[in-house]
Design an enzyme around this catalytic site. Structure first.
Site, short mmCIF file in Angstrom:
data_model
loop_
_atom_site.label_atom_id
_atom_site.label_comp_id
_atom_site.label_asym_id
_atom_site.label_seq_id
_atom_site.Cartn_x
_atom_site.Cartn_y
_atom_site.Cartn_z
N ASP A 294 4.80 -23.68 -1.22
CA ASP A 294 3.42 -23.35 -1.60
C ASP A 294 2.50 -24.33 -0.88
O ASP A 294 2.85 -25.50 -0.73
CB ASP A 294 3.21 -23.46 -3.13
CG ASP A 294 2.07 -22.57 -3.60
OD1 ASP A 294 0.98 -22.64 -3.00
OD2 ASP A 294 2.27 -21.81 -4.55
N LEU B 67 -4.57 -22.27 -14.70
CA LEU B 67 -3.86 -22.78 -15.88
C LEU B 67 -3.73 -21.73 -16.98
O LEU B 67 -2.97 -21.92 -17.93
CB LEU B 67 -4.57 -24.03 -16.41
CG LEU B 67 -4.67 -25.20 -15.41
CD1 LEU B 67 -5.40 -26.38 -16.05
CD2 LEU B 67 -3.31 -25.62 -14.90
N ARG C 119 -2.16 -19.13 -16.69
CA ARG C 119 -0.82 -18.52 -16.59
C ARG C 119 0.19 -19.37 -15.85
O ARG C 119 1.39 -19.14 -15.96
CB ARG C 119 -0.93 -17.16 -15.89
CG ARG C 119 -1.44 -17.28 -14.45
CD ARG C 119 -1.94 -15.96 -13.90
NE ARG C 119 -2.49 -16.15 -12.56
CZ ARG C 119 -3.65 -16.71 -12.30
NH1 ARG C 119 -4.43 -17.12 -13.28
NH2 ARG C 119 -4.06 -16.89 -11.07
N ASP D 1 1.73 -13.76 -3.42
CA ASP D 1 0.58 -13.01 -3.91
C ASP D 1 0.00 -12.06 -2.87
O ASP D 1 -1.07 -11.55 -3.05
CB ASP D 1 -0.52 -13.99 -4.33
CG ASP D 1 -1.00 -14.84 -3.17
OD1 ASP D 1 -0.29 -14.92 -2.16
OD2 ASP D 1 -2.10 -15.42 -3.27
N ASN D 2 0.70 -11.88 -1.76
CA ASN D 2 0.09 -11.06 -0.72
C ASN D 2 1.16 -10.29 0.05
O ASN D 2 2.32 -10.68 0.07
CB ASN D 2 -0.74 -11.93 0.24
CG ASN D 2 0.11 -12.96 0.93
OD1 ASN D 2 0.86 -12.66 1.85
ND2 ASN D 2 0.03 -14.19 0.47
N CYS E 283 -6.06 -9.44 -7.13
CA CYS E 283 -5.95 -9.89 -8.52
C CYS E 283 -7.15 -10.68 -8.99
O CYS E 283 -7.54 -10.58 -10.13
CB CYS E 283 -4.74 -10.80 -8.68
SG CYS E 283 -3.27 -9.92 -9.09
N CYS F 241 -21.01 -8.60 -6.05
CA CYS F 241 -19.82 -8.48 -6.88
C CYS F 241 -19.36 -9.91 -7.19
O CYS F 241 -20.14 -10.84 -7.10
CB CYS F 241 -18.72 -7.67 -6.20
SG CYS F 241 -17.98 -8.48 -4.78
#
Ligand SMILES: [Zn+2]
Lengths: 386, 100
Positions: free
Chosen positions: A70, A79, A81, A138-139, A196, A343
């Site tokens: 990572d 934090l 999750r 995540d991708n 996400c 947005c």
């Protein structure tokens, strides 16, 4: 394949026997299985929502060596999750924060930190030292990269993925089993599915999916266990339903099929369409927008966030048009007045502008750069950043 | 009776938050088309520019992928359930990083 099948297994100390006694009491695990866990090397890719329970449970279970890939740092919104990190770890690299928590939990586990992003250049070098790889990224570009590398190296790839209330898990790259490309030959074009951060995720969901992955990892190592290979497990946390679908190995799969056309790692950003030129939109910064409003200029502000997000805070004077219904809003806008689209972080609003252009809207459209979060940061600090 | 379509979270923003829908048709393709006609915002998520089913959305009858069972032309019966299962990527931070 059992990841450590051909290794010479070391004996266990009395302390280890005490620590892992609840495993040793299971005939399916026993001394042999626990020694296999001790001899195993598992690579966890991503120390986030999925990587958190993975790191904790695999360490607690006595997996001998864990690698953590990572390159991110711990942020406050993680934090909710990512339970391997704590408040004291804010702004620290996730890989080091995860290592420290694992050492605290089980100092016998050897932890290798790979504080880098996984790339086509370094992936084979990092992955080849491990018996099992767990994908908690995540991708899409990293998922296809991990998949292909695992197929080439013949390492099982324990897959998990989440979105809002829904999770998927399976095992790819098992002997004679399908791979990620057999299931999904190509990823969605960027922007089609909300990310996400814009879409949200129930905090406990990665906990559940990550634990399912951890369970599959342990069984692959212990051996002689039925795995999720060839089955896609789908979990709906809102309805609390598990469903299962068959995944066939595709004989025409470009990486694991009978006549593979891809035999080395490729450029995954290009494969995922991330290098395609997106049609540019005109940006306006939060400060510029504020200045224009202060000067009393006519501007129509279009808030493309969904209703529940506007509840976090209402942008003053904005017209709500949820992104999912944007193309139906063409006639409610006045083309002779500048329209500023807003947005959360400025991505959906940019796509909204492109979508309206496509249906023929001719007025001037500007995108609030970095979204309402930039407004909260630069213009009105009384508002929350979310 | 009709065919029930189970809609995943990732597509519910485009179906008025519905988690399931009913549609009629004799083939999988007809049912999906009727579903897309009733939910126009979902169309671009199911079909590409050439009208082909997108490769990141799998369609299952029961637990079998239609790709392994006759594709869009395959038969379907009243009372069957079609499940749409798109690829999802989330896991860590979930914000696609803006790489230079
Ligand atoms: Zn394959």
């Amino acid at each position: 394949m059992s990841g450590t099948g051909d290794k010479i297994l070391a004996s266990m100390t009395n302390e280890e026997i005490s620590r892992y006694s609840r495993h040793l009491l299971l005939p399916e695990v026993g001394m042999e299985g626990q020694k296999r866990l001790k001899a195993a090397k598992v690579l966890i890719i991503g120390a986030g929502g999925l990587g958190s329970p993975l790191g904790l449970y695999l360490a607690a279970a006595g997996v001998g060596a864990l690698g953590i890939v990572d390159f991110d740092v711990v942020e406050e919104s993680n934090l909710q999750r990512q339970i391997i990190h704590g408040v004291k770890d804010l702004n620290r690299p996730k890989a080091f924060s995860a290592r420290d928590r694992i050492r605290d939990l089980n100092p016998r586990v050897e932890v290798a930190v790979h504080n880098v992003g996984l790339t086509s250049e370094n992936a084979l070098d990092i992955l080849h030292k491990y018996d099992v790889v767990v994908d908690g990224t995540d991708n899409y570009q990293t998922r296809y990269l991990v998949n292909d590398a695992c197929v080439f190296l013949q390492i099982p790839n324990v897959y998990g993925s989440i979105f809002q209330f829904e999770g998927q898990a399976t095992v790819f790259g098992a002997e004679n089993g399908p791979c990620y490309r057999c299931l999904y030959p190509s990823p969605p074009p960027p922007g089609l599915v909300p990310s996400c951060a814009e879409g949200g995720v129930l905090g406990v969901l990665p906990g559940i999916i990550g634990c399912i992955q951890a369970c599959e990892v342990l069984k692959l190592i212990i051996g002689n266990a039925p795995s999720l290979a060839g089955r896609l497990l789908l979990f709906d946390a809102w309805r609390m339903k598990f469903r299962e679908f068959k995944i066939e190995k595709d004989p025409d799969c470009p990486v694991c099929g009978d006549n593979p056309s891809i035999e080395e790692l490729v450029d995954y950003e290009e494969f995922c369409g991330l290098k395609a030129e997106e049609e540019p939109v005109d940006n306006i910064s939060a400060r510029e927008l504020k200045a224009r409003l202060d000067r009393g200029e006519a501007v129509q502000i279009v808030d493309v966030r969904e209703a529940h997000e506007r509840e976090i805070f209402v942008f003053p004077g904005a017209m709500p048009v949820p992104f999912s219904r944007i193309t139906q809003s063409e006639n409610t806008l006045n083309p002779s007045v500048d329209a500023v689209f807003i947005c959360k972080v400025g991505k959906r609003s940019a796509h909204a502008i492109r979508a309206l252009r496509e249906v023929g809207y001719e007025g001037r459209m500007l995108n609030l750069e970095d979204g309402v979060n930039a407004w909260a940061r630069d213009v009105d600090p009384s508002l929350p950043i979310y | 009776m009709a065919v029930t379509i189970l809609i995943p979270t990732a597509l519910r923003a485009f179906t008025g938050r519905q988690s399931q829908a009913q549609a009629d048709g004799k083939t999988v393709g007809e049912v999906l088309k009727a579903f897309a006609d009733a939910n126009p915002d979902v169309r671009q998520h199911l079909y590409d520019e050439n009208g082909e089913l997108r490769s990141f959305v799998n369609v299952y009858i029961g637990d079998v992928n239609i790709r392994n069972a006759g594709g869009l032309g395959g038969p379907i019966e009243d009372g069957d359930t079609l499940t749409l299962v798109p690829a999802i990527a989330g896991g860590v931070v979930c914000e696609p990083e803006q790489k230079p």
